[in-house]
Structures are given as structure tokens and as C-alpha cells.
Motif scaffolding. Structure first.
Motif, PDB file in Angstrom:
ATOM      1  N   GLY A 237       0.813  -1.207   0.000  1.00  0.00           N
ATOM      2  CA  GLY A 237       0.000   0.000   0.000  1.00  0.00           C
ATOM      3  C   GLY A 237       0.845   1.256   0.000  1.00  0.00           C
ATOM      4  O   GLY A 237       0.571   2.217  -0.731  1.00  0.00           O
ATOM      5  N   GLU A 238       1.914   1.253   0.799  1.00  0.00           N
ATOM      6  CA  GLU A 238       2.808   2.406   0.862  1.00  0.00           C
ATOM      7  C   GLU A 238       3.497   2.643  -0.478  1.00  0.00           C
ATOM      8  O   GLU A 238       3.628   3.790  -0.931  1.00  0.00           O
ATOM      9  N   LEU A 239       3.946   1.571  -1.111  1.00  0.00           N
ATOM     10  CA  LEU A 239       4.635   1.698  -2.398  1.00  0.00           C
ATOM     11  C   LEU A 239       3.707   2.241  -3.476  1.00  0.00           C
ATOM     12  O   LEU A 239       4.069   3.137  -4.246  1.00  0.00           O
ATOM     13  N   LEU A 240       2.493   1.709  -3.541  1.00  0.00           N
ATOM     14  CA  LEU A 240       1.564   2.110  -4.596  1.00  0.00           C
ATOM     15  C   LEU A 240       1.077   3.545  -4.424  1.00  0.00           C
ATOM     16  O   LEU A 240       0.793   4.233  -5.411  1.00  0.00           O
ATOM     17  N   LEU A 241       0.989   4.007  -3.196  1.00  0.00           N
ATOM     18  CA  LEU A 241       0.478   5.359  -2.949  1.00  0.00           C
ATOM     19  C   LEU A 241       1.576   6.418  -2.943  1.00  0.00           C
ATOM     20  O   LEU A 241       1.280   7.607  -2.813  1.00  0.00           O
ATOM     21  N   ASP A 242       2.820   6.004  -3.096  1.00  0.00           N
ATOM     22  CA  ASP A 242       3.923   6.958  -3.165  1.00  0.00           C
ATOM     23  C   ASP A 242       3.947   7.600  -4.557  1.00  0.00           C
ATOM     24  O   ASP A 242       3.941   6.907  -5.568  1.00  0.00           O
ATOM     25  N   THR A 250       0.028   2.544 -11.568  1.00  0.00           N
ATOM     26  CA  THR A 250      -0.882   2.498 -12.713  1.00  0.00           C
ATOM     27  C   THR A 250      -0.871   1.117 -13.364  1.00  0.00           C
ATOM     28  O   THR A 250      -1.923   0.578 -13.730  1.00  0.00           O
ATOM     29  N   LYS A 251       0.308   0.546 -13.487  1.00  0.00           N
ATOM     30  CA  LYS A 251       0.412  -0.781 -14.092  1.00  0.00           C
ATOM     31  C   LYS A 251      -0.190  -1.845 -13.185  1.00  0.00           C
ATOM     32  O   LYS A 251      -0.888  -2.763 -13.642  1.00  0.00           O
ATOM     33  N   TYR A 252       0.066  -1.723 -11.878  1.00  0.00           N
ATOM     34  CA  TYR A 252      -0.409  -2.723 -10.918  1.00  0.00           C
ATOM     35  C   TYR A 252      -1.933  -2.785 -10.890  1.00  0.00           C
ATOM     36  O   TYR A 252      -2.521  -3.875 -10.841  1.00  0.00           O
ATOM     37  N   ILE A 253      -2.597  -1.645 -10.919  1.00  0.00           N
ATOM     38  CA  ILE A 253      -4.061  -1.627 -10.756  1.00  0.00           C
ATOM     39  C   ILE A 253      -4.815  -1.893 -12.056  1.00  0.00           C
ATOM     40  O   ILE A 253      -6.048  -1.834 -12.068  1.00  0.00           O
ATOM     41  N   THR A 254      -4.099  -2.195 -13.126  1.00  0.00           N
ATOM     42  CA  THR A 254      -4.782  -2.605 -14.354  1.00  0.00           C
ATOM     43  C   THR A 254      -4.753  -4.122 -14.532  1.00  0.00           C
ATOM     44  O   THR A 254      -5.265  -4.636 -15.520  1.00  0.00           O
ATOM     45  N   ASN A 255      -4.171  -4.811 -13.555  1.00  0.00           N
ATOM     46  CA  ASN A 255      -4.038  -6.268 -13.641  1.00  0.00           C
ATOM     47  C   ASN A 255      -5.163  -6.946 -12.859  1.00  0.00           C
ATOM     48  O   ASN A 255      -5.303  -6.728 -11.650  1.00  0.00           O
ATOM     49  N   THR A 256      -5.950  -7.767 -13.538  1.00  0.00           N
ATOM     50  CA  THR A 256      -7.109  -8.393 -12.883  1.00  0.00           C
ATOM     51  C   THR A 256      -6.696  -9.388 -11.794  1.00  0.00           C
ATOM     52  O   THR A 256      -7.402  -9.548 -10.796  1.00  0.00           O
ATOM     53  N   ASP A 257      -5.564 -10.067 -11.986  1.00  0.00           N
ATOM     54  CA  ASP A 257      -5.109 -11.009 -10.956  1.00  0.00           C
ATOM     55  C   ASP A 257      -4.791 -10.276  -9.653  1.00  0.00           C
ATOM     56  O   ASP A 257      -5.052 -10.795  -8.554  1.00  0.00           O
ATOM     57  N   PHE A 281      -7.095  -2.163  -2.204  1.00  0.00           N
ATOM     58  CA  PHE A 281      -8.323  -2.325  -3.003  1.00  0.00           C
ATOM     59  C   PHE A 281      -8.896  -0.973  -3.418  1.00  0.00           C
ATOM     60  O   PHE A 281      -9.368  -0.801  -4.553  1.00  0.00           O
ATOM     61  N   LYS A 282      -8.824   0.009  -2.525  1.00  0.00           N
ATOM     62  CA  LYS A 282      -9.425   1.312  -2.821  1.00  0.00           C
ATOM     63  C   LYS A 282      -8.769   1.979  -4.035  1.00  0.00           C
ATOM     64  O   LYS A 282      -9.418   2.774  -4.732  1.00  0.00           O
ATOM     65  N   ILE A 283      -7.513   1.647  -4.301  1.00  0.00           N
ATOM     66  CA  ILE A 283      -6.814   2.258  -5.436  1.00  0.00           C
ATOM     67  C   ILE A 283      -7.414   1.750  -6.748  1.00  0.00           C
ATOM     68  O   ILE A 283      -7.563   2.510  -7.710  1.00  0.00           O
ATOM     69  N   PHE A 284      -7.770   0.468  -6.789  1.00  0.00           N
ATOM     70  CA  PHE A 284      -8.415  -0.096  -7.980  1.00  0.00           C
ATOM     71  C   PHE A 284      -9.741   0.613  -8.250  1.00  0.00           C
ATOM     72  O   PHE A 284     -10.051   0.975  -9.384  1.00  0.00           O
ATOM     73  N   VAL A 285     -10.525   0.787  -7.186  1.00  0.00           N
ATOM     74  CA  VAL A 285     -11.865   1.361  -7.330  1.00  0.00           C
ATOM     75  C   VAL A 285     -11.788   2.850  -7.670  1.00  0.00           C
ATOM     76  O   VAL A 285     -12.574   3.360  -8.479  1.00  0.00           O
ATOM     77  N   ALA A 286     -10.862   3.561  -7.059  1.00  0.00           N
ATOM     78  CA  ALA A 286     -10.772   5.013  -7.247  1.00  0.00           C
ATOM     79  C   ALA A 286     -10.170   5.403  -8.591  1.00  0.00           C
ATOM     80  O   ALA A 286     -10.286   6.564  -9.002  1.00  0.00           O
ATOM     81  N   ASN A 287      -9.544   4.471  -9.281  1.00  0.00           N
ATOM     82  CA  ASN A 287      -8.922   4.765 -10.569  1.00  0.00           C
ATOM     83  C   ASN A 287      -9.970   5.273 -11.566  1.00  0.00           C
ATOM     84  O   ASN A 287     -10.910   4.548 -11.921  1.00  0.00           O
ATOM     85  N   PRO A 288      -9.842   6.519 -12.032  1.00  0.00           N
ATOM     86  CA  PRO A 288     -10.856   7.069 -12.946  1.00  0.00           C
ATOM     87  C   PRO A 288     -10.783   6.487 -14.360  1.00  0.00           C
ATOM     88  O   PRO A 288     -11.713   6.658 -15.155  1.00  0.00           O
TER      89      PRO A 288
END
Length: 341
Positions: A237-242, A250-257, A281-288
Motif C-alpha cells: 500500500g505504501e509503495l503504490l500510494l507513493d 498504474t500498471k499494478y491496478i490494471t491487472n485483474t489477478d 483495493f481502494k486504489i483499484f476502485v478510485a482509478n478514474p
């Protein structure tokens, strides 16, 4: 040899050479019962204390060591390659002497001469020192000592870069799952520092090694070790939100797995793991700009997700940010529209 002779006002480089000679004895002598071995161990202890006092000054704090003396002492340490020798023999010396070696090693790393850090330059020319420290996690007797020296090394960007560019970095994926709690936790602390201390460097590393890194990281999130799973999830979570890792996120949250894994972690028995999974999980949902494949999964599970989130961690009544985020996710999921491919 009398202790006083180790502190005699002669060339400080002699102490470094003496220590190298004592280490040579214990490296070559297999019989630990021999007097030569016992004497070498005793003399190593005395000389390490002499070196430490030479670097730090008297233990009673009565005075500061003379700069010229320290310079001469450090020169002897580098000339005799004592940093390498001390690390190579860490498992052979006593528990107390391991602590002395850590103190000396870390002091040398911090020592600045003008604009340079001589110990850093020394290690850059001998990266095997870093790899030997990493390997130390395989020996329970010296693992924590090696961890302290590694984290001091990782504070220096050039040294962190050497580790990140080495195949040895990937050993941490095994070390953080060790059955011994203290060692696994220490390894994870070093692992985290490597990935967070120097943000531009770490972002470049993650972008360049995305597939290899996250394939292994996915295994950490599925680890049978609860502590490893929780720590890895929190760090993710810390890495993705940095903000430095925006392209990685961006790449991580486009992967369905990845999305499916986080949805499964939301259902874990442990509330702590559920909570950390929520923040990924919230990052996947919040992605516009969700890809259709991501939106489709959320749409298929819309009713279940809304019901789940509505009753999710309702005891956190005082956590205003969490409750705002939860309400936002429920709103986003409820407003999802089916899109054609």
C-alpha cells in the motif's frame, strides 16, 4: 600481549595490521582448543576495543580522538581490508565482539572527510562486503548483526543501488519468510528500507524489474506466515500510494489477478489484514480510467461488494478518514456502468 601495548603511541595502522593477523589465525586454525586459537580470540577482543576507542574516543567520554589519529587508524583499516575480514569472520568471534564490529563498521560508514565518505568508496570497490552481509541472514548467530550493518549501508544511495541491481536482492523474498520471527522481521526491515529510503532510485528499480519483482511479491501476499503477509500488504500500500511510483501503481491496478488477490485478502479472518487490503483495493476502485476487465469484475460483484463494505469494520467509528474512504468506494461501485468492449 598486554592491553596497554595495544594503545601505545605508535602508528595506528599497526593496530589494524595486528587485527588482520589475529583473524588470519582463527581462519586457518581448525582446532578451537589450541592455545594459539584461544589467544587470537582474546587478542581480537582487545584490539577491537582499541580500534573502537580510537574511532569514538575514550569510553568515559573524557575527550575526543585527535583527527590525525582517526585518519591514520581509518587508513590502516582500509589498507588491511579489515571491513571485509571482520564481516567474513563474524561467525567466528564472540557475541560481544560481533557488537563491537557492528559499532566500528557503522561508525566508518558515517565518517565524512571533506565531501567524501571513504568507507562508502571502499565498499563500492568491494561490493562483496554487502553480499556477505546479505548472506548473513542464513546464519542465526549473526543475522541480526548483519541486518544492522546492512540497514546502515542502505542509508547510502550508492550502496542501496548495488544491492538492488544484484540478484542477491531477491534472496530477501526467502529471508522475510524465515520461521524465526526475529530474523524474518529484521530481514523485512532491511527489505523495506531498500524499497523506500531512496524514492527515485526505488521507483526506477520497480519500473525496470516490474514483472520479476511483483511475481515474487504476489507470493509474499499468499505466504502462510501471518506476519509476512501483513507486513507485505502494508508495504505494498505504501509503495503504490507513493507519488514516485505512479507509473508502477498504474500498471499494478490494471491487472485483474492483482484485483482478485486483494478481494480475497479483504475476506481474510484477520481484521488487520483486511484493513491493509482495503487500502490497496481502494486504489483499484478510485482509478478514474479503469480498464474494462477491472470494471467488469467490480460490476459482477457489485451487490456483494456493497453489502460487504457497508458492514466492513463498522467498529472504526472514530476513524473519520477510513469511513469517508469507505463511503466513497461504496458510491463509486454503486455508480459503475456496464461498458461495451
Amino acid at each position: 600481549m598486554p592491553f596497554s601495548s595495544l594503545l601505545a603511541p605508535r602508528s595506528k595502522t599497526d593496530h589494524a595490521k595486528q587485527l588482520r593477523d589475529y583473524f588470519t589465525v582463527i581462519e586457518n586454525e581448525q582446532d578451537k582448543e589450541k592455545k594459539s586459537y584461544e589467544d587470537a580470540i582474546k587478542n581480537i577482543h582487545k584490539t577491537l576495543i582499541a580500534l573502537k576507542d580510537g574511532l569514538f574516543g575514550p569510553r568515559d567520554g573524557s575527550s575526543e580522538p585527535a583527527i590525525s589519529d582517526v585518519s591514520q587508524l581509518c587508513s590502516g583499516i582500509y589498507t588491511q581490508d579489515l571491513m571485509t575480514i571482520m564481516i567474513n569472520n563474524l561467525s567466528r568471534v564472540t557475541f560481544e565482539d560481533r557488537k563491537e564490529i557492528v559499532a566500528i563498521f557503522n561508525n566508518l560508514l558515517r565518517r565524512q572527510v571533506g565531501a567524501k565518505y571513504p568507507a562508502v568508496d571502499h565498499i563500492i570497490q568491494r561490493p562483496g562486503i554487502l553480499f556477505k552481509l546479505i548472506e548473513g541472514y542464513e546464519n542465526a548467530d549473526i543475522a541480526l548483526n548483519c541486518g544492522m550493518m546492512l540497514r546502515e549501508s542502505v542509508r547510502v544511495q550508492e550502496l542501496a543501488d548495488i544491492i538492488l541491481k544484484s540478484p542477491d536482492f531477491y534472496k530477501f523474498f526467502d529471508y522475510v519468510q524465515k520461521s524465526t520471527f526475529d530474523i524474518a522481521s529484521d530481514a523485512f526491515a532491511t527489505f523495506k528500507d531498500l524499497l523506500t529510503k531512496h524514492k527515485p532510485l526505488c521507483a526506477e528499480f520497480l519500473e525496470r524489474n516490474y514483472d520479476q519483482f511483483f511475481n515474487k511479491y504476489r507470493d509474499l501476499l499468499n505466504s502462510e506466515n501471518y506476519v509476512t503477509r501483513r507486513q507485505s500488504l502494508k508495504l505494498l500500500g505504501e509503495l503504490l500510494l507513493d507519488r514516485y511510483n505512479f507509473s508502477v501503481m498504474t500498471k499494478y491496478i490494471t491487472n485483474t489477478d492483482n484485483l482478485k488477490q486483494q478481494m480475497n485478502l479483504l475476506k481474510e479472518k484477520s481484521k488487520n489484514i483486511q484493513f491493509e487490503a482495503f487500502h490497496v483495493f481502494k486504489i483499484f476502485v478510485a482509478n478514474p480510467t479503469k480498464p474494462k476487465a477491472i470494471s467488469d469484475i467490480l460490476l459482477r460483484n457489485r451487490e456483494k461488494l456493497i453489502d460487504f463494505l457497508t458492514s466492513f469494520h463498522t467498529d472504526r467509528t472514530d476513524d473519520e478518514q477510513f469511513n469517508d474512504e469507505k463511503a466513497f468506494l461504496i458510491k463509486q461501485i454503486s455508480e459503475l456502468k456496464d461498458t461495451k468492449a
